[in-house]
Design a protein around this motif. Structure first.
Motif, mmCIF file in Angstrom:
data_model
loop_
_atom_site.group_PDB
_atom_site.id
_atom_site.type_symbol
_atom_site.label_atom_id
_atom_site.label_comp_id
_atom_site.label_asym_id
_atom_site.label_seq_id
_atom_site.Cartn_x
_atom_site.Cartn_y
_atom_site.Cartn_z
ATOM 1 N N ILE A 43 -4.773 1.869 7.254
ATOM 2 C CA ILE A 43 -6.077 1.880 6.232
ATOM 3 C C ILE A 43 -5.826 2.403 5.076
ATOM 4 O O ILE A 43 -4.999 3.429 5.098
ATOM 5 C CB ILE A 43 -7.149 2.797 7.197
ATOM 6 N N PRO A 44 -6.085 1.818 3.930
ATOM 7 C CA PRO A 44 -5.604 2.292 2.658
ATOM 8 C C PRO A 44 -6.502 3.616 2.074
ATOM 9 O O PRO A 44 -7.399 3.591 1.413
ATOM 10 C CB PRO A 44 -6.032 1.018 1.651
ATOM 11 N N ILE A 45 -6.073 4.801 2.846
ATOM 12 C CA ILE A 45 -6.833 5.904 2.480
ATOM 13 C C ILE A 45 -5.723 6.913 2.666
ATOM 14 O O ILE A 45 -4.563 6.643 2.644
ATOM 15 C CB ILE A 45 -7.717 6.176 3.962
ATOM 16 N N VAL A 46 -6.246 8.262 2.063
ATOM 17 C CA VAL A 46 -5.260 9.414 2.000
ATOM 18 C C VAL A 46 -4.475 9.731 3.127
ATOM 19 O O VAL A 46 -3.277 9.966 2.964
ATOM 20 C CB VAL A 46 -5.890 10.484 1.367
ATOM 21 N N ASP A 47 -5.119 9.580 4.241
ATOM 22 C CA ASP A 47 -4.389 10.106 5.615
ATOM 23 C C ASP A 47 -3.016 9.427 5.743
ATOM 24 O O ASP A 47 -2.278 10.243 6.534
ATOM 25 C CB ASP A 47 -5.445 9.782 6.738
ATOM 26 N N VAL A 48 -2.944 8.196 5.367
ATOM 27 C CA VAL A 48 -1.459 7.569 5.924
ATOM 28 C C VAL A 48 -0.424 7.712 4.819
ATOM 29 O O VAL A 48 0.631 7.087 4.972
ATOM 30 C CB VAL A 48 -1.844 6.219 6.169
ATOM 31 N N ALA A 49 -0.770 8.529 3.640
ATOM 32 C CA ALA A 49 0.256 8.654 2.541
ATOM 33 C C ALA A 49 1.508 9.059 3.105
ATOM 34 O O ALA A 49 2.685 8.508 2.771
ATOM 35 C CB ALA A 49 -0.187 9.769 1.702
ATOM 36 N N TRP A 196 -21.674 12.500 5.728
ATOM 37 C CA TRP A 196 -20.159 13.156 5.878
ATOM 38 C C TRP A 196 -19.442 12.266 5.157
ATOM 39 O O TRP A 196 -19.224 11.054 5.240
ATOM 40 C CB TRP A 196 -20.116 13.058 7.276
ATOM 41 N N VAL A 197 -18.534 12.904 4.153
ATOM 42 C CA VAL A 197 -17.707 12.253 3.381
ATOM 43 C C VAL A 197 -16.198 12.805 3.465
ATOM 44 O O VAL A 197 -16.126 13.927 3.906
ATOM 45 C CB VAL A 197 -18.037 12.154 1.761
ATOM 46 N N VAL A 198 -15.246 12.013 3.391
ATOM 47 C CA VAL A 198 -13.780 12.311 3.134
ATOM 48 C C VAL A 198 -13.315 11.892 1.845
ATOM 49 O O VAL A 198 -13.761 11.205 0.917
ATOM 50 C CB VAL A 198 -12.957 11.641 4.273
ATOM 51 N N GLU A 199 -12.234 12.411 1.454
ATOM 52 C CA GLU A 199 -11.599 12.240 0.167
ATOM 53 C C GLU A 199 -11.300 10.845 -0.105
ATOM 54 O O GLU A 199 -10.774 10.037 1.154
ATOM 55 C CB GLU A 199 -10.419 13.084 -0.001
ATOM 56 N N PRO A 200 -11.426 10.132 -1.018
ATOM 57 C CA PRO A 200 -11.717 10.828 -2.488
ATOM 58 C C PRO A 200 -13.352 10.710 -2.565
ATOM 59 O O PRO A 200 -13.775 11.068 -3.768
ATOM 60 C CB PRO A 200 -11.222 9.607 -3.457
ATOM 61 N N THR A 269 -1.042 6.064 -5.468
ATOM 62 C CA THR A 269 -1.207 5.317 -6.664
ATOM 63 C C THR A 269 -0.816 3.805 -6.227
ATOM 64 O O THR A 269 -0.977 2.793 -6.810
ATOM 65 C CB THR A 269 -0.852 5.697 -8.139
ATOM 66 N N THR A 270 0.175 3.689 -5.405
ATOM 67 C CA THR A 270 0.815 2.421 -4.909
ATOM 68 C C THR A 270 0.061 1.689 -3.858
ATOM 69 O O THR A 270 0.242 0.497 -3.759
ATOM 70 C CB THR A 270 2.159 2.942 -4.370
ATOM 71 N N TYR A 271 -0.823 2.282 -3.387
ATOM 72 C CA TYR A 271 -1.648 1.518 -2.339
ATOM 73 C C TYR A 271 -2.991 1.590 -2.319
ATOM 74 O O TYR A 271 -4.099 1.173 -1.435
ATOM 75 C CB TYR A 271 -1.078 1.846 -1.087
ATOM 76 N N THR A 272 -3.552 2.650 -3.059
ATOM 77 C CA THR A 272 -5.120 2.637 -3.249
ATOM 78 C C THR A 272 -5.409 2.598 -4.658
ATOM 79 O O THR A 272 -4.588 2.482 -5.594
ATOM 80 C CB THR A 272 -5.585 4.119 -2.805
ATOM 81 N N LYS A 273 -6.942 2.646 -5.046
ATOM 82 C CA LYS A 273 -7.169 2.449 -6.401
ATOM 83 C C LYS A 273 -7.969 3.646 -6.921
ATOM 84 O O LYS A 273 -8.980 3.543 -7.691
ATOM 85 C CB LYS A 273 -8.014 1.071 -6.610
ATOM 86 N N ILE A 274 -7.694 4.965 -6.228
ATOM 87 C CA ILE A 274 -8.307 6.101 -6.694
ATOM 88 C C ILE A 274 -7.848 6.324 -8.194
ATOM 89 O O ILE A 274 -6.871 6.681 -8.654
ATOM 90 C CB ILE A 274 -7.753 7.369 -5.809
ATOM 91 N N THR A 278 -9.754 11.682 -10.051
ATOM 92 C CA THR A 278 -10.095 12.271 -8.897
ATOM 93 C C THR A 278 -8.759 12.442 -8.190
ATOM 94 O O THR A 278 -9.158 13.493 -7.244
ATOM 95 C CB THR A 278 -10.739 10.852 -8.212
ATOM 96 N N LEU A 279 -7.780 11.722 -8.273
ATOM 97 C CA LEU A 279 -6.544 12.052 -7.694
ATOM 98 C C LEU A 279 -6.330 13.659 -7.676
ATOM 99 O O LEU A 279 -5.653 14.363 -6.858
ATOM 100 C CB LEU A 279 -5.281 11.381 -8.153
ATOM 101 N N GLN A 280 -6.348 14.043 -8.880
ATOM 102 C CA GLN A 280 -6.030 15.598 -8.980
ATOM 103 C C GLN A 280 -6.722 16.402 -8.462
ATOM 104 O O GLN A 280 -6.581 17.690 -8.423
ATOM 105 C CB GLN A 280 -5.796 15.804 -10.749
ATOM 106 N N LYS A 281 -8.333 16.079 -8.296
ATOM 107 C CA LYS A 281 -9.256 16.860 -7.771
ATOM 108 C C LYS A 281 -9.147 16.998 -6.406
ATOM 109 O O LYS A 281 -9.876 17.861 -5.860
ATOM 110 C CB LYS A 281 -10.566 16.609 -8.385
#
Length: 320
Positions: A43-49, A196-200, A269-274, A278-281
């Protein structure tokens, strides 16, 4: 984790397995010149980085594996894809895997995926309200509309635990299903009372003045294992060497990601559009190499309490 498995009929998955995965054709990945290509549903989310980072660092290639990463909106596509042989491996939250296993869907977790930071108020997910809300703590959610990305899954189960811990009646929370990226606007517009939210999305809400009233993953268990990589039980039985190499490479990738947060933000930055700001926070999750079985057992008990399972999942069969 995002829209993972809910609404998926076990019979349909099993039918897909019978129709598409009953033979070995393509089941072990494509071998070429000593390298085995395996298709992985993510899934294109932070978790699979970590898998993207591990692929870049050569952790998979040095074990003779080439990853073919395919993104999907959630486990509703990944789980049947893995079972049918479309993917050799996939990513899913543990509640969805437990729901599947309890319905005799032939899935087997093979490597850890992502975990809570274990820090209250500083986790990569949380229950949020907008700026100026009268809701101050989880017990105030009783009778209120709370958004989760998928009902009857890890979101509402963990939110309910936060409410219980704060002395509220968790059965009276009204859950609304909404995609994570739609939650900040819905919260700001008053369509929901909390989310209930997760990053970003978490960073987006906080940037608008929103407040985190609870870290629901932390309330479930210290260092909760949230998601894992999995395969079909048939694939693990027929290709134990490939599974072993995938597990070892993934564990190395997880450990590397956990200790190199700047590289994690870069690979995102290679697989999400964050957006860069926002990435830095964002608060990054933890990526331990091994799952926390005690935390998964706790999540299973909460799922049973909430009626997610007709039969309790067999963790001995599900976990590595």
């Amino acid at each position: 984790m995002r829209r993972l498995l809910i609404g998926l009929a076990a019979g349909a998955v099993l039918a897909a397995a019978t129709a598409c995965g009953s033979s070995d054709s393509g089941g072990s990945g494509t071998a070429s010149g000593g390298t085995t290509t395996v298709k992985v549903g993510v899934i294109p989310i932070v978790d699979v980085a970590p898998v993207y980072l591990g692929q870049k660092k050569g952790f998979y290639s040095k074990r003779g594996l080439k990853l073919s990463l395919t993104t999907a909106q959630g486990g509703a596509a990944i789980v049947p894809g893995v079972v049918s042989g479309q993917f050799q491996f996939g990513f899913s939250n543990v509640t969805s895997l437990m729901v599947a296993q309890s319905k005799n869907v032939p899935v087997k977790a093979v490597a850890n995926g992502v975990a809570s930071t274990g820090k209250d108020g500083a986790d990569f997910g949380g229950i949020v309200v907008k700026k100026g809300s009268a809701i101050k703590s989880p017990k105030d959610l009783v009778g209120k509309k709370v958004a989760v990305n998928t009902v009857k899954n890890i979101g509402d189960t963990s939110v309910r635990e936060s409410v219980r811990r704060d002395g509220g009646d968790a059965t009276k929370v009204k859950f609304v299903e909404l995609a994570f990226d739609q939650m900040p606007a819905a919260l700001d517009g008053g369509q929901i009372d909390a989310a209930w939210v997760v990053e970003p999305s978490l960073a987006t809400v906080k940037a608008a003045g929103g407040k985190v009233i609870a870290s629901n993953y932390v309330d479930v268990a210290p260092d909760l294992t949230v998601a894992m990589y999995f395969a079909s039980t048939q694939y693990t039985q027929r290709n134990p060497d490939v599974v072993k190499r995938f597990r070892e490479a993934t564990e190395e990738s997880l450990a590397y990601a956990d200790s190199h947060p700047d590289e994690v933000r870069d690979i995102l930055t290679t697989y999400t559009k964050i957006p860069e700001a926002t990435l830095q926070k964002m608060i990054l999750p933890k990526w331990p190499a091994k799952p926390n079985r005690v935390s998964i057992a706790t999540l299973a008990k909460l799922g049973e309490r909430d009626g997610l399972f007709k039969e309790m999942p067999d963790l001995d069969k599900l976990l590595p």
